[in-house]
Design a protein around this motif. Structure first.
Motif, PDB file in Angstrom:
ATOM      1  N   LEU A 293      35.741  33.961  42.259  1.00  0.00           N
ATOM      2  CA  LEU A 293      36.232  35.337  42.429  1.00  0.00           C
ATOM      3  C   LEU A 293      37.451  35.603  41.549  1.00  0.00           C
ATOM      4  O   LEU A 293      37.656  36.731  41.087  1.00  0.00           O
ATOM      5  CB  LEU A 293      36.574  35.583  43.902  1.00  0.00           C
ATOM      6  N   GLY A 294      38.257  34.561  41.307  1.00  0.00           N
ATOM      7  CA  GLY A 294      39.426  34.726  40.436  1.00  0.00           C
ATOM      8  C   GLY A 294      39.027  35.088  39.019  1.00  0.00           C
ATOM      9  O   GLY A 294      39.652  35.960  38.388  1.00  0.00           O
ATOM     10  N   ASP A 295      38.011  34.441  38.489  1.00  0.00           N
ATOM     11  CA  ASP A 295      37.531  34.765  37.146  1.00  0.00           C
ATOM     12  C   ASP A 295      37.011  36.202  37.078  1.00  0.00           C
ATOM     13  O   ASP A 295      37.267  36.926  36.112  1.00  0.00           O
ATOM     14  CB  ASP A 295      36.413  33.807  36.731  1.00  0.00           C
ATOM     15  N   ILE A 296      36.274  36.602  38.124  1.00  0.00           N
ATOM     16  CA  ILE A 296      35.732  37.963  38.154  1.00  0.00           C
ATOM     17  C   ILE A 296      36.859  38.992  38.222  1.00  0.00           C
ATOM     18  O   ILE A 296      36.838  40.011  37.528  1.00  0.00           O
ATOM     19  CB  ILE A 296      34.772  38.133  39.352  1.00  0.00           C
ATOM     20  N   LEU A 297      37.860  38.726  39.071  1.00  0.00           N
ATOM     21  CA  LEU A 297      38.982  39.655  39.211  1.00  0.00           C
ATOM     22  C   LEU A 297      39.766  39.771  37.910  1.00  0.00           C
ATOM     23  O   LEU A 297      40.139  40.874  37.492  1.00  0.00           O
ATOM     24  CB  LEU A 297      39.905  39.190  40.340  1.00  0.00           C
ATOM     25  N   MET A 298      40.006  38.642  37.241  1.00  0.00           N
ATOM     26  CA  MET A 298      40.752  38.656  35.992  1.00  0.00           C
ATOM     27  C   MET A 298      40.017  39.455  34.924  1.00  0.00           C
ATOM     28  O   MET A 298      40.616  40.231  34.177  1.00  0.00           O
ATOM     29  CB  MET A 298      41.001  37.224  35.511  1.00  0.00           C
TER      30      MET A 298
END
Length: 314
Positions: A293-298
């Motif tokens: 989810l961190g990669d998607i949010l970034m």
């Protein structure tokens, strides 16, 4: 984005399967005495064998593993053996998560608000009061062992502020000190990285050009600098949010909070294999999903990040 998400989802699932399988196999190498708790000496060899057979521990390893994954898919995490005998693992975890989650969310909110605000103030006043104050705060939090300032807050702040020294669900004031203690480390980290990223952005050409063209500093900071500085930090926010479920071992022990913090340690010490396996499944899932989810949010915050290219071009 869809192609990248599907690829990462498959990678995450494979990683989770590998981790759970390894833990399952390692737990099967542990001494069998742990499956009987305090009753081991009271049972003869035939009774022990009967119990182990009924638990499926005499089946071939591949059969045990297949049955284990079948249970997970059906939502059955097993039954506690020694921690709370004959109680479903899911019921034990359900009673622990709410406390850790509530404290974790409050602590995360405090650390984000204070840490990011302090980081911004440090970046905007380099070598001035707020920068020196923030630097001192970060150094103290990182240099002094956490156990020291946790005890200081519990003993001295509770006395000065007249707050409870131990947690009580029916006493709202007993939530204050644990939540503040839990937020200190993260707030120092957020302040340090926010300052660094903001200083990097403030030294870039587009900021100098905006100032040369007469654009107001407040507008430049709000629309460009803050957003660009926050992008690298956003990658770790989903994982931080999910990890609030895991709780804090030391703080929950210090304030007698019945959360998830010490549950894994207790389960390992008591050799409660079903409970250990369930907790590892939860913690592994949290870590893997958080990074995903961190990669998607970034990527959502910064359209310049192209996730579909090899290596993640920017």
């Amino acid at each position: 984005m869809l192609k990248y998400s599907l690829k990462r989802l498959l990678q995450s699932l494979l990683t989770l399967i590998i981790v759970i399988t390894l833990v399952f196999l390692l737990m099967r190498l542990m001494p069998e005495e742990g499956y009987f708790g305090d009753n081991y000496e009271k049972l003869d060899e035939s009774q022990r064998e009967a119990i182990l057979t009924s638990m499926g521990l005499r089946d071939p390893m591949h059969v045990q593993l297949k049955n284990f994954y079948k249970s997970i898919i059906s939502g059955d995490l097993g039954t506690s053996i020694t921690y709370r005998p004959k109680v479903p693992v899911a019921d034990i975890i359900k009673t622990k998560i709410p406390y850790s989650l509530c404290f974790g969310l409050v602590a995360m909110a405090l650390s984000l608000v204070f840490g990011i605000t302090l980081g911004i103030a440090m970046a905007r006043s380099k070598s001035k009061f707020w920068d020196k104050f923030g630097t001192a705060y970060i150094v103290i939090i990182n240099a002094v062992p956490a156990a020291v300032y946790y005890l200081f807050i519990q003993l001295y702040c509770s006395n000065v502020l007249k707050l409870p020294i131990l947690f009580s669900p029916s006493q709202p004031s007993s939530w204050i000190l644990p939540a503040i203690s839990m937020s200190l480390g993260s707030s120092a980290s957020y302040a340090m990285w926010m300052r660094r990223y903001m200083v990097d952005e403030l030294n870039k050409d587009y900021v100098k050009l905006a100032r040369a063209k007469g654009l107001k500093d407040k507008k430049t900071m709000r629309k460009h600098v803050l957003r660009n500085a926050f992008v690298p930090m956003s990658q770790y926010l989903p994982a931080s949010l999910l990890y609030t479920i895991a709780g804090s071992i030391y703080i929950e022990s210090l304030y007698s909070i019945p959360g998830m913090g010490g549950l894994l340690v207790d389960a390992i010490q008591r050799q409660d294999n079903p409970l250990v396996q369930a907790l590892v499944l939860i913690y592994s899932s949290i870590g893997i999903i958080g990074l995903f989810l961190g990669d998607i949010l970034m990527a959502s915050l910064d359209p310049r990040i192209k996730l579909d290219r090899k290596g993640g071009a920017r």
